[in-house]
Enzyme design. Structure first.
Site, mmCIF file in Angstrom:
data_model
loop_
_atom_site.group_PDB
_atom_site.id
_atom_site.type_symbol
_atom_site.label_atom_id
_atom_site.label_comp_id
_atom_site.label_asym_id
_atom_site.label_seq_id
_atom_site.Cartn_x
_atom_site.Cartn_y
_atom_site.Cartn_z
ATOM 1 N N THR A 118 -104.013 41.868 1.207
ATOM 2 C CA THR A 118 -103.536 40.606 0.642
ATOM 3 C C THR A 118 -103.398 39.561 1.733
ATOM 4 O OG1 THR A 118 -101.629 39.519 -0.420
ATOM 5 C CG2 THR A 118 -101.179 41.488 0.839
ATOM 6 N N SER A 169 -92.233 40.158 1.605
ATOM 7 C CA SER A 169 -91.668 41.007 0.551
ATOM 8 C C SER A 169 -91.936 42.462 0.912
ATOM 9 C CB SER A 169 -92.287 40.692 -0.813
ATOM 10 O OG SER A 169 -93.563 41.298 -0.943
ATOM 11 N N TYR A 208 -93.362 44.572 -0.994
ATOM 12 C CA TYR A 208 -94.760 44.855 -1.365
ATOM 13 C C TYR A 208 -95.721 44.365 -0.294
ATOM 14 C CZ TYR A 208 -99.367 43.486 -2.869
ATOM 15 O OH TYR A 208 -100.718 43.269 -2.886
ATOM 16 N N HIS A 209 -95.602 43.098 0.104
ATOM 17 C CA HIS A 209 -96.550 42.556 1.071
ATOM 18 C C HIS A 209 -96.520 43.322 2.386
ATOM 19 C CE1 HIS A 209 -96.389 38.949 -1.626
ATOM 20 N NE2 HIS A 209 -97.682 39.014 -1.395
ATOM 21 N N LYS A 259 -98.917 46.203 2.586
ATOM 22 C CA LYS A 259 -100.290 45.849 2.927
ATOM 23 C C LYS A 259 -100.429 45.512 4.412
ATOM 24 C CE LYS A 259 -102.229 46.581 -0.981
ATOM 25 N NZ LYS A 259 -103.233 47.666 -1.095
#
Length: 390
Positions: free
Chosen positions: A147, A182, A184-185, A188
């Protein structure tokens, strides 16, 4: 030759698998555990477009597009033994790894979801990389959708991949620092680091495709049959900003801009995202990478206010009365940040942007107006704080 597509039931994974299979006679194996369907149900939301079962999707692909080279395996990539067996049996020469829990807001709900997101995403990628090493398959080309969120929101232009660092008169190229915003980020960011390490230690060829915020309802293949449609999430947790705004417009709900909305973020259409993955997966054997290459999967940067205004303008052509309203921002972010990001390498890969943002929004409205009842019955999911207790 086998091309493995993980996350193949997902928003990008499904149309990417269709595009790849439609352009090759090689076997395309789809892998998923249907977790995305469960996460969306967990937050009390639903896809605006009906999502067919995988059997119905495969049947439609054969009947409508003549695709006979796709098969499916239900598998949890966090299960290391299952991943080893998958690799040993099918020996893929290319892996398009699109499987992940992809929602920053979902990962921020509480510690349980943060832990789940980090374990799910990073364990899956590690299992694939170590599986290739330990099964003597390090020639396999790994293409992962990470991402652009790994870059955070720096005040300087973002390069396509690494960065140049200078200290005491000496310069060197280094990986871009993990500045994710975040839980989530950050998965990645860790994936990007692990991909780089796997390339260095195992010589696995890697394409790190840093996907921007993706918008759109259709690709060339999904238009052919409603059973081929990909999912379209519009709730606060899984709906990206463009999708949520368009759904709000269809439901007659005010388009909710958080704060000033002047921050500019990178975007890419679904069609252009799918095309890039197909180009990488189907490249000539002589063009297969032997190193790690980063692609910023972006076609342009757009401000949140511009998105809202474009949706209001395009919506009026569809006889929608769209109001734009500003609300207090629940996120900790600079509402005036103007992101600049380089994407020349990705632009060259896909041969330039195929669809303008305005055309993409019109395409979304063309689809969503067919499913306005579904959207209107779930309009309470546009805003945060509403979770299913089941």
């Amino acid at each position: 030759m086998t091309i493995l597509v993980t996350g193949a039931d997902g928003y990008i994974g499904w149309p990417a698998a269709l595009r790849i299979a439609n352009r090759t006679d090689e076997r395309v194996l789809l892998v998923d555990n249907f977790a995305r369907r469960e996460w969306v149900e967990e937050v009390g939301a639903v896809s605006a477009t009906p999502v067919a079962s995988i059997d119905e999707r495969l049947a439609a692909a054969e009947e409508t597009l003549g695709i006979t080279n796709m098969s499916f395996a239900e598998l949890d990539l966090t299960d290391r033994d299952a991943v080893d067996e998958l690799l040993q049996v099918h020996e893929p020469e290319t892996i398009v790894h699109a499987a992940a829990q992809p929602s920053a807001p979902y990962s921020q709900i509480n510690g349980e979801r943060a832990n789940y997101t980090q374990h799910n995403n990073m364990q899956a990628t590690r299992n694939l990389l170590w599986g290739l090493e330990e099964n003597d398959m390090t020639d396999t080309h790994v293409i992962e959708t990470t991402t652009t969120g790994v870059y955070g929101a720096p005040e300087f232009p973002i390069p396509e991949g690494g960065a140049t660092m200078e200290n005491q008169g000496e310069r060197d190229d280094v990986p871009f620092p993990a500045m994710a915003g975040s839980w989530y980020h950050l998965t990645k960011s860790h994936d990007a680091a692990n991909l780089r390490l796997a390339n260095k230690q195992f010589d696995i060829p890697i394409s790190d495709v840093r996907t921007a915020i993706t918008y759109g309802t259709e690709t060339e293949e999904t238009r052919e049959d409603d059973r081929l449609k990909t999912r379209f999430d519009f709730d606060y947790y899984f709906g990206t900003v463009t999708h949520r705004f368009c759904a709000q417009a269809v439901a007659g709900y005010p388009v909710t801009v958080y704060g000033k909305g002047e921050q500019r973020k990178p975007f890419v259409s679904l069609e252009d995202a799918v095309e890039g993955l197909a180009q990488l997966a189907l490249g000539d054997a002589d063009d297969r990478p032997d190193d790690l290459t980063v692609y910023n999967q972006v076609t342009r940067a757009i401000s949140i206010v511009e998105i809202a205004e474009t949706i209001a303008e395009v919506g009026s052509r569809h006889e929608l009365d769209v109001d734009v309203e500003h609300f207090e921002n629940p996120r900790d972010e600079d509402e005036t940040h103007k992101m600049e990001i380089e994407y020349d390498r990705y632009d060259d890969l896909i041969g330039g942007q195929s669809q303008s943002f305005e055309e993409g929004v019109a395409d979304i409205f063309e689809t969503l107006t067919r499913y306005s009842d579904t959207i209107e019955s779930h309009e309470d999911r546009f805003l945060p704080g509403v979770l299913s207790e089941d």
